[in-house]
Design a protein around this motif. Sequence first.
Motif: not given
Length: 337
Positions: A102-107
């Motif tokens: 999710f954190c990578k997707w946000m970026k």
Amino acid sequence: MIKESVGKEIILEEEHPDVEKGIADFVTPEKHDVDTNEFTQGDVVEIHEAGSDPLKGRGYRRKRKARLLCSSYTDPTKRRKLSDINVYDPYREVDLNKVEAFCKWMKTTSSCQIIPLRFYDVQAKSLMDLSKEDSWINDSIMNKALYHIRERASRFSNLFRQDCCILDTYFYQFVVNAYGQLQSIKELKCNKSLMNYVRGATSELGKPWKDCKYLYLPSWTHDHWFAVQVDIEEWAILMFDSLKGHIRRAVLEAYFLSLQVLIPLIIKSHVTSESKYSTENFKFVNVKDVPQQVNGFDYGIFAIKFIEFLHANMDLNTIRPDYVPVWRKKLAAELLA
């Protein structure tokens, strides 16, 4: 990763400071400051790997140091699959693999994108806002979250009630339309869409009302979410509100009137003809002793948690308002997974 016969693993560590900072936001309040070094820091050993050097040629074995960690079967900091679970734990830690994704997707994702999730498409911004502590929840996120509960209940039938049905945000409007027709022509007319709810054929993983004692639905009025439980056995509609006094009593009575009138008629006409069920209006109960939010924007999460806890047959007073920020991020990561 190199596996050895002794059952341990050699892990070559890489640092991702931005991702790790995002993951830290997902930990539980009481475990935020726990030092996990004692579990993850193992012995430093020397390993051999294939290398290439202009002087030595290709294929020689290169030596370098790496840290020896326990496998995921013994490392207590890693999420483990549990067996023989008899009680649902809403406070269980989120899967860190989902958090990292999710954190990578946000970026890497534009907030304008439409994200195709299972059965529901949501705007990326809505999913991003869900993880923030000062944002509201729209109906697309609400419907996806309720599907998530239904899907989990279908997989873990021993943890969730199986005599209930969770409806979506569209159900109320179909009831209002049918109630308007009833007032004009003095006859109950249920269109196909409304009858599909009764048969369990509309909401994904829905259930026929004939197999249910309870119906759960999210309700939205005056910019506010709250949870509703229809108790078919007690012939009552119960409201669970995390912000008491936000909506006046007269407004609530007008809002619930169509449900109080229509649902008994539908049950008597299309679900069962048993004599113990009548066509009298359901009584309305605004449940008083429920956990309250401490700000002006967490009512969506509370509505979801009220339904989830009721579905799991858990005491609503065990809902912790201080845990809502973690639940927000956990839900966002799980919906995207």
